[in-house]
Every structure is written in C-alpha cells, then in structure tokens.
Design a protein around this motif. Structure first.
Motif, short mmCIF file in Angstrom:
data_model
loop_
_atom_site.label_atom_id
_atom_site.label_comp_id
_atom_site.label_asym_id
_atom_site.label_seq_id
_atom_site.Cartn_x
_atom_site.Cartn_y
_atom_site.Cartn_z
N HIS A 1 87.57 17.23 26.48
CA HIS A 1 88.22 18.54 26.34
C HIS A 1 88.17 19.36 27.61
N HIS A 2 87.03 19.36 28.28
CA HIS A 2 86.86 20.21 29.48
C HIS A 2 86.46 19.43 30.72
N CYS B 1 79.85 22.01 28.46
CA CYS B 1 80.91 23.01 28.24
C CYS B 1 80.41 24.11 27.30
N CYS C 1 82.93 15.38 28.61
CA CYS C 1 83.76 15.62 27.43
C CYS C 1 85.23 15.55 27.82
ZN LIG Z 1 83.98 20.26 26.19
#
Ligand SMILES: [Zn+2]
Length: 250
Positions: free
Chosen positions: A137-138, A208, A135
């Motif tokens: 985002h993380h 995540c 991902c």
């Molecule tokens: Zn994530």
C-alpha cells in the motif's frame, strides 16, 4: 481476477510481436508483454523471474532510476545542487531491484528435499525467522518474525532448517500484504514438504502505521495459517502455540 491487457494495444492482442518489435520496447514493456501473452498474473507480490531475460534487470534498473528522477523532480527537489539527492534515484532503483524487491525478480532459491528416511512424525517448529518486507500500500518497511510448525508423515520431504528462512525471505522480499504473504509461504511449503499438518504464524510491525496515518507506535499485526492436522487437532494447535510463546520470551 481481471486481467491487465492495457500493455498490449487492441490491434496486437493475441498477435505475436516480432523479436525486433520487442527489442525496441523498454525492458519493462517487453517483460509485461510476455506476462500478458502468457496470461500470467504480475501483482506486486508475484515472482516474475521466468519472464525476465538475461541482462534485462540492468535495463529495468536504468528505467526505474529515470522514473525515480522524475519523482524527485515532481517533489521539487533540486537534485542538481543538493549533494544529498544527486544519486538518490540510482540508489533507490538499485535498492528496489537488487535488494528489497528482489524476491519478484530472482528465481526461487535452490532447495534440496530429502525423503523422510527416519519416518519422523513429531511436531517440528522452525523460528523465529526474522522477516523484512514492505507493504504494497505504501511501500513502507515491514519487520517481523515468522514461526513454522510442521507435522511430517512418512511420505513428506524434508528440507534443511536454513532453507525455511531462505524461502521465507524470497517471498517477503516483495511489496506484500501480510495475510497474502503468509498464505504464499504456506503454499510453497505445502507443495515442497507435503506434511500432514502445517502451521505458520507471522507477527510484524508495519512502518506505515508509525510514520504516517494514525502514527500508532504499538501496532504489531499477527496472522496465522493452519492446515491439515493443525486444523483438526486442537491439542496439536495448542502444543504449537505454547512452544511458540516460550520461544518468543527468550
Ligand atoms: Zn502500508
């Protein structure tokens, strides 16, 4: 979409730099400069292979390693005496550039297209294709499956079954967002195969969600894209989804 011009100082914007100037920059800045001057997007899930020259991936790896070493230092990890983390920066840099994010740096895998000589016009389903991604985002792993439905017409190009998995892998081996990944895969297949209908379903597990935050251990996310005949024809859509359900239960 806002353009990132921060890499090029105000006074240099729109001006070409000499090869000498470019050679003195770190590889990441050099590649960024080429992208910015070509007005090309370079988000986490974009492929930038065309802007990376020979030998620069090695330089990028060395840069990432040095910065990763700084991250470990900022985490107050004693990499000098901790034998477990002595080589971690190097391992992570190699993993990012050569393995899990290689879909950003490697060109599209070679795919041969064949004319639809047999004039196939029946629904074709490819899958489940195993997907490994991360991902945006993380930068945590995403594991999942993809099913592709194609309704060819006489003008469609056909590609070998294994090539669907290759193209999917190339798109997924980048920091991704599931909705965008599915759309990217659909665009790539639409351009190459030019079918009457295209359907893609992706079901994936986002680590995540397990590892941090809500720690929800049962959180598969499902996304789909339906185009052409799959949008207009409810029966075709039903046929695809029912075949997919059956394949899943095997
Ligand atoms: Zn994530």
């Amino acid at each position: 979409m806002a353009k990132t011009l921060s890499a090029v100082p105000d006074t240099k914007r729109g001006l070409l730099r000499s090869e000498e100037d470019l050679a003195a920059m770190p590889a990441s800045e050099r590649i960024r400069y080429r992208l910015v001057t070509a007005d090309r997007r370079f988000h986490a899930n974009d492929n930038i292979a065309a802007f990376v020259h020979e030998g620069e991936l090695e330089q990028l790896k060395a840069e990432v390693q040095a910065k990763m070493q700084e991250v470990l230092r900022a985490l107050v990890i004693d990499t000098d005496s901790d034998h477990n983390t002595q080589e971690t920066a190097k391992r992570v840099a190699k993993m990012y550039i050569e393995e899990v994010f290689r879909g950003r740096y490697q060109p599209m895998p070679a795919v041969t297209e064949f004319p639809n000589a047999e004039r196939l016009n029946e629904l074709m389903i490819v899958g489940p294709i195993t997907i490994r991604s991360s991902c945006s985002h993380h930068m945590c792993p995403i594991f999942g499956k993809v099913w592709i439905g194609i309704l060819p017409n006489e003008h469609s190009n056909l590609i070998g079954l294994s090539k669907y998995a290759r193209i999917a892998d190339w798109i997924m081996s980048r920091p991704q967002i599931q909705e965008e990944a599915v759309t990217m895969l659909a665009n790539e297949l639409q351009d190459r195969v030019r079918p009457d209908g295209l359907a893609i379903v992706m079901e994936a597990d986002h680590f995540c969600m397990h590892w941090r935050g809500v720690k929800d251990s049962d959180s598969a996310m499902v996304n789909s894209v339906m185009r052409g005949a799959f949008l207009k024809d409810a029966n075709l859509r039903r046929e695809f989804l029912s075949l997919l359900a059956r394949k899943d239960s095997r």
